[in-house]
Write a protein that holds these residues in place. Structure first.
Motif, short mmCIF file in Angstrom:
data_model
loop_
_atom_site.label_atom_id
_atom_site.label_comp_id
_atom_site.label_asym_id
_atom_site.label_seq_id
_atom_site.Cartn_x
_atom_site.Cartn_y
_atom_site.Cartn_z
N THR A 157 -5.38 -14.22 -3.52
CA THR A 157 -4.38 -14.17 -4.46
C THR A 157 -3.61 -13.05 -4.66
O THR A 157 -2.28 -13.15 -4.98
CB THR A 157 -5.39 -14.27 -5.76
OG1 THR A 157 -5.98 -13.18 -6.02
CG2 THR A 157 -5.90 -15.61 -5.97
N THR A 158 -4.02 -11.89 -4.02
CA THR A 158 -3.15 -10.79 -3.83
C THR A 158 -3.03 -10.15 -2.37
O THR A 158 -4.09 -9.23 -2.20
CB THR A 158 -3.59 -9.61 -4.99
OG1 THR A 158 -3.82 -10.19 -6.14
CG2 THR A 158 -2.55 -8.26 -5.16
N PRO A 159 -2.37 -10.52 -1.83
CA PRO A 159 -2.28 -9.83 -0.35
C PRO A 159 -1.50 -8.52 -0.46
O PRO A 159 -0.45 -8.31 -1.20
CB PRO A 159 -1.20 -10.82 0.51
CG PRO A 159 -0.56 -11.52 -0.86
CD PRO A 159 -1.07 -11.93 -1.98
N VAL A 160 -2.10 -7.66 0.03
CA VAL A 160 -1.42 -5.95 -0.04
C VAL A 160 -1.25 -5.71 1.46
O VAL A 160 -2.06 -5.49 2.27
CB VAL A 160 -2.77 -5.38 -0.81
CG1 VAL A 160 -2.07 -3.70 -1.01
CG2 VAL A 160 -3.22 -5.61 -1.94
N MET A 161 0.04 -5.68 1.65
CA MET A 161 0.51 -5.05 2.87
C MET A 161 0.07 -3.62 3.05
O MET A 161 0.25 -2.84 2.25
CB MET A 161 1.98 -5.45 3.08
CG MET A 161 2.42 -6.94 2.92
SD MET A 161 4.15 -6.87 3.08
CE MET A 161 4.53 -8.44 2.24
N ALA A 162 -0.33 -3.22 4.28
CA ALA A 162 -0.49 -1.76 4.83
C ALA A 162 0.37 -1.75 5.93
O ALA A 162 -0.42 -2.00 7.09
CB ALA A 162 -1.89 -1.55 4.92
N THR A 191 0.73 -1.21 0.00
CA THR A 191 -0.11 0.05 -0.04
C THR A 191 0.85 1.12 0.07
O THR A 191 1.95 1.49 0.80
CB THR A 191 -0.76 -0.02 1.26
OG1 THR A 191 -1.83 -0.89 1.23
CG2 THR A 191 -1.85 1.34 1.28
N VAL A 192 0.64 2.15 -0.77
CA VAL A 192 1.32 3.44 -1.00
C VAL A 192 0.39 4.56 -1.06
O VAL A 192 -0.82 4.12 -1.25
CB VAL A 192 2.31 3.30 -2.27
CG1 VAL A 192 3.38 2.34 -1.90
CG2 VAL A 192 1.50 3.12 -3.54
N PRO A 193 0.82 5.64 -0.67
CA PRO A 193 2.03 6.10 -0.32
C PRO A 193 2.39 5.95 0.95
O PRO A 193 1.40 5.85 1.72
CB PRO A 193 2.00 7.74 -0.86
CG PRO A 193 0.66 8.07 -0.65
CD PRO A 193 -0.16 6.86 -0.88
#
Length: 327
Positions: free
Chosen positions: A291-296, A2-4
């Motif tokens: 299927t898509t782990p999005v780190m925050a 996760t960005v920004p």
């Protein structure tokens, strides 16, 4: 990822994106609440990292008109051909109504209508249609993308999950434990090949458990008291854990609500520990069907003390496991 990243100017993110790519991360994902918009940080990524996928999680379906949202998505799809994923979602009454002065009415229908409109518009069609929640007259993109982006729909409960399975290219999940994923996957039912299940996973990469739980409690009381997330967790079966939190919150007792959040719930929803331990916990989501782990990443004492250099070290420590295709 996760960005920004908070505390770092957008103008300096190109270097960070390059570091993420070198560390094995494949995707950059944004949100849109009250910080940056969802598209500008991805435009930086489109230019500075020509191999990374770029996704919004999510662009609200209320805060831009249908034509403007289609134009914005088409522009980024043209800037990053074949690498952009458009994630859309209802957002919340606060973001939509209180901050953007748009009535938050019929979120399911609005999400469905925007999904159908965008599917047609981004394919280059002329849209002249009366939808349930808005009407569009003779709209056609002047620059339709050569490769229309996949459209993912943020979903929390059965109706929206079934809509995503039937009409979108994937779904975006938020604020759930790894043990909750099988219930979501079962509810989705049969999905087409390549259907994407993305999940934003809040992570506090520190071995200071007290700090991580304090941060987690603040976030849980901020998010899970929102009606949509409260209903989501009732559906997941977490009422016994959250009833004391909701009762205190509704009574105006903010401190009581914080104190009522059990460690068990924090540890399930906000992973924490060393970077290695965080990676192991992220893999549980993958094993369960994400299927898509999005780190925050969330603030830690180490990041506060170490600044940018500590963030660089964290990125290296969180190098994506080789068995994860996207993250």
């Amino acid at each position: 990822m996760t960005v920004p990243f908070a505390g770092i100017p957008l103008a300096d993110h190109g270097r960070l994106y390059a570091l993420l790519h070198d560390a094995g991360f494949t995707d950059l994902w944004t949100s849109e609440v009250a910080g940056t918009d969802a598209f500008t940080p991805l435009t930086i990524g489109a230019i500075t990292t020509p191999k990374m996928r770029l996704g919004t999680a999510v662009a609200p379906v209320f805060t831009r008109g249908p034509g403007l949202l289609a134009m914005t998505a088409a522009s980024l799809a043209e800037t990053a051909p074949g690498r952009f994923v458009l994630g859309i979602g209802a957002s919340s009454p606060v973001v939509v109504g209180d901050w953007n002065a748009v009535p938050f009415t019929e979120p399911f229908k609005r999400s469905r209508d925007m999904l159908r409109f965008l599917r047609a518009a981004l394919s280059g069609e002329t849209v002249d249609q009366e939808f349930d929640t808005f009407a569009v007259r003779r709209f056609r993109l002047e620059r339709p993308p050569a490769t229309p982006p996949p459209i993912l729909l943020a979903a929390l409960r059965p109706a929206m999950l079934r809509l995503a399975a039937a009409e979108a290219d994937g779904t975006i999940l938020n604020w759930l434990a790894a043990t909750d994923v099988p219930k979501v996957v079962k509810t989705l039912g049969d999905t087409p090949a390549g259907f994407e299940i993305a999940a934003r996973i809040f992570m506090c990469p520190t071995d200071d458990a007290d700090h991580a739980r304090a941060v987690g409690r603040r976030m849980i009381t901020s998010y899970l008291t929102v009606p949509a997330y409260a209903e989501f967790h009732r559906w997941l079966g977490n009422s016994d854990l959250l009833d004391p939190v909701w009762s205190a919150w509704q009574a105006g007792d903010r401190r009581g609500a914080l104190a009522a959040v059990p460690d068990e719930l924090v540890d399930a929803l906000v992973i924490h520990g060393t970077p290695h331990q965080c990676k192991e916990q992220i893999m549980r989501y993958v094993e369960a069907g994400v299927t898509t782990p999005v780190m925050a990443p969330l603030p830690t004492p180490e990041l506060t003390a170490g600044g940018v250099e500590a963030l660089y070290a964290l990125i290296g420590g969180l190098s994506a496991p080789s068995s994860v295709e996207r993250g």
